[in-house]
Design a protein around this motif. Sequence first.
Motif, PDB file in Angstrom:
ATOM      1  N   GLU A  10       0.825  -1.221   0.000  1.00 24.80           N
ATOM      2  CA  GLU A  10       0.000   0.000   0.000  1.00 24.80           C
ATOM      3  C   GLU A  10       0.856   1.267   0.000  1.00 24.80           C
ATOM      4  O   GLU A  10       0.377   2.344  -0.327  1.00 24.80           O
ATOM      5  N   CYS A  11       2.127   1.140   0.351  1.00 23.60           N
ATOM      6  CA  CYS A  11       3.020   2.305   0.406  1.00 23.60           C
ATOM      7  C   CYS A  11       3.657   2.612  -0.947  1.00 23.60           C
ATOM      8  O   CYS A  11       4.358   3.613  -1.099  1.00 23.60           O
ATOM      9  N   LYS A  12       3.414   1.755  -1.916  1.00 19.88           N
ATOM     10  CA  LYS A  12       3.976   1.945  -3.255  1.00 19.88           C
ATOM     11  C   LYS A  12       3.258   3.113  -3.930  1.00 19.88           C
ATOM     12  O   LYS A  12       2.042   3.127  -4.019  1.00 19.88           O
ATOM     13  N   GLU A  13       4.016   4.105  -4.381  1.00 20.54           N
ATOM     14  CA  GLU A  13       3.409   5.206  -5.131  1.00 20.54           C
ATOM     15  C   GLU A  13       3.253   4.814  -6.594  1.00 20.54           C
ATOM     16  O   GLU A  13       2.287   5.150  -7.237  1.00 20.54           O
ATOM     17  N   PHE A  14       4.250   4.095  -7.106  1.00 18.65           N
ATOM     18  CA  PHE A  14       4.130   3.529  -8.455  1.00 18.65           C
ATOM     19  C   PHE A  14       5.217   2.497  -8.695  1.00 18.65           C
ATOM     20  O   PHE A  14       6.245   2.501  -8.030  1.00 18.65           O
ATOM     21  N   CYS A  15       4.963   1.603  -9.630  1.00 21.11           N
ATOM     22  CA  CYS A  15       5.950   0.677 -10.174  1.00 21.11           C
ATOM     23  C   CYS A  15       5.718   0.700 -11.672  1.00 21.11           C
ATOM     24  O   CYS A  15       4.753   0.110 -12.168  1.00 21.11           O
ATOM     25  N   ASP A  16       6.554   1.425 -12.394  1.00 22.23           N
ATOM     26  CA  ASP A  16       6.406   1.490 -13.848  1.00 22.23           C
ATOM     27  C   ASP A  16       7.719   1.914 -14.483  1.00 22.23           C
ATOM     28  O   ASP A  16       8.735   1.988 -13.808  1.00 22.23           O
ATOM     29  N   SER A  17       7.680   2.228 -15.768  1.00 22.59           N
ATOM     30  CA  SER A  17       8.925   2.537 -16.465  1.00 22.59           C
ATOM     31  C   SER A  17       9.015   4.003 -16.882  1.00 22.59           C
ATOM     32  O   SER A  17       9.597   4.318 -17.902  1.00 22.59           O
ATOM     33  N   ARG A  18       8.452   4.900 -16.056  1.00 21.84           N
ATOM     34  CA  ARG A  18       8.540   6.324 -16.396  1.00 21.84           C
ATOM     35  C   ARG A  18       9.995   6.775 -16.456  1.00 21.84           C
ATOM     36  O   ARG A  18      10.865   6.201 -15.818  1.00 21.84           O
ATOM     37  N   LYS A  19      10.237   7.811 -17.250  1.00 20.05           N
ATOM     38  CA  LYS A  19      11.612   8.281 -17.513  1.00 20.05           C
ATOM     39  C   LYS A  19      12.194   9.096 -16.354  1.00 20.05           C
ATOM     40  O   LYS A  19      13.397   9.112 -16.145  1.00 20.05           O
ATOM     41  N   THR A  20      11.335   9.803 -15.610  1.00 15.21           N
ATOM     42  CA  THR A  20      11.833  10.658 -14.531  1.00 15.21           C
ATOM     43  C   THR A  20      11.110  10.334 -13.236  1.00 15.21           C
ATOM     44  O   THR A  20       9.884  10.260 -13.212  1.00 15.21           O
ATOM     45  N   ILE A  21      11.883  10.125 -12.199  1.00 16.13           N
ATOM     46  CA  ILE A  21      11.327   9.851 -10.878  1.00 16.13           C
ATOM     47  C   ILE A  21      11.784  10.985  -9.979  1.00 16.13           C
ATOM     48  O   ILE A  21      12.974  11.285  -9.899  1.00 16.13           O
ATOM     49  N   VAL A  22      10.832  11.631  -9.316  1.00 14.52           N
ATOM     50  CA  VAL A  22      11.161  12.751  -8.441  1.00 14.52           C
ATOM     51  C   VAL A  22      10.708  12.425  -7.020  1.00 14.52           C
ATOM     52  O   VAL A  22       9.580  12.008  -6.802  1.00 14.52           O
ATOM     53  N   VAL A  23      11.610  12.628  -6.079  1.00 14.08           N
ATOM     54  CA  VAL A  23      11.280  12.476  -4.669  1.00 14.08           C
ATOM     55  C   VAL A  23      11.380  13.854  -4.045  1.00 14.08           C
ATOM     56  O   VAL A  23      12.427  14.492  -4.101  1.00 14.08           O
ATOM     57  N   LYS A  24      10.261  14.308  -3.488  1.00 17.42           N
ATOM     58  CA  LYS A  24      10.209  15.660  -2.940  1.00 17.42           C
ATOM     59  C   LYS A  24       9.118  15.678  -1.877  1.00 17.42           C
ATOM     60  O   LYS A  24       8.075  15.068  -2.055  1.00 17.42           O
ATOM     61  N   ASP A  25       9.378  16.363  -0.779  1.00 17.62           N
ATOM     62  CA  ASP A  25       8.337  16.545   0.234  1.00 17.62           C
ATOM     63  C   ASP A  25       7.640  17.863  -0.031  1.00 17.62           C
ATOM     64  O   ASP A  25       8.288  18.854  -0.350  1.00 17.62           O
ATOM     65  N   SER A  26       6.335  17.859   0.097  1.00 17.05           N
ATOM     66  CA  SER A  26       5.623  19.114  -0.155  1.00 17.05           C
ATOM     67  C   SER A  26       6.090  20.166   0.847  1.00 17.05           C
ATOM     68  O   SER A  26       6.263  19.888   2.030  1.00 17.05           O
TER      69      SER A  26
END
Length: 152
Positions: A10-26
């Motif tokens: 349930e903690c997975k935000e996504f599992c896919d092959s997108r080109k850019t992954i961004v980790v940022k806290d609001s």
Amino acid sequence: MCNDFFRNNECKEFCDSRKTIVVKDSGNKQEYRVTNENGKEICKIKVDGCLIKDGERCDYLILSCEGKSAFFVELKGHKLEKSLNQIDSSITKLISEMQEFKIYARIVLNRTPSPDINSSVEIKLRKRLKQQNGKDSGDLIKYKSGKLEESI
């Protein structure tokens, strides 16, 4: 491939092959950005308060499923040593699910850290990662202020 523990979590935000992954806290400026050049499957998982709910823990986990690489990510003010402890603690709690993965620590601070070359925490974590990853393990620990970018 990523195991079902991560893929169906349930903690997975996504599992896919997108080109850019961004980790940022609001509300925060710190950003960890990954370019997925080869379109591999990447999973982004929220660790803090989700995958691990108590004790010290990092913010996110980025898994390169085919590459068998795991990036523990902490977005932090300026306390590098605390970030290293949080990542170390997160690895301890999740290591049983990650036996085949090479593990890396990534920390993005909002202020440039004053490097403590003799930091026992950093030395201990680096040694642990080296043991887990074996030879040719690349940059085990990376930290930078503002924005940290890399390709996987």
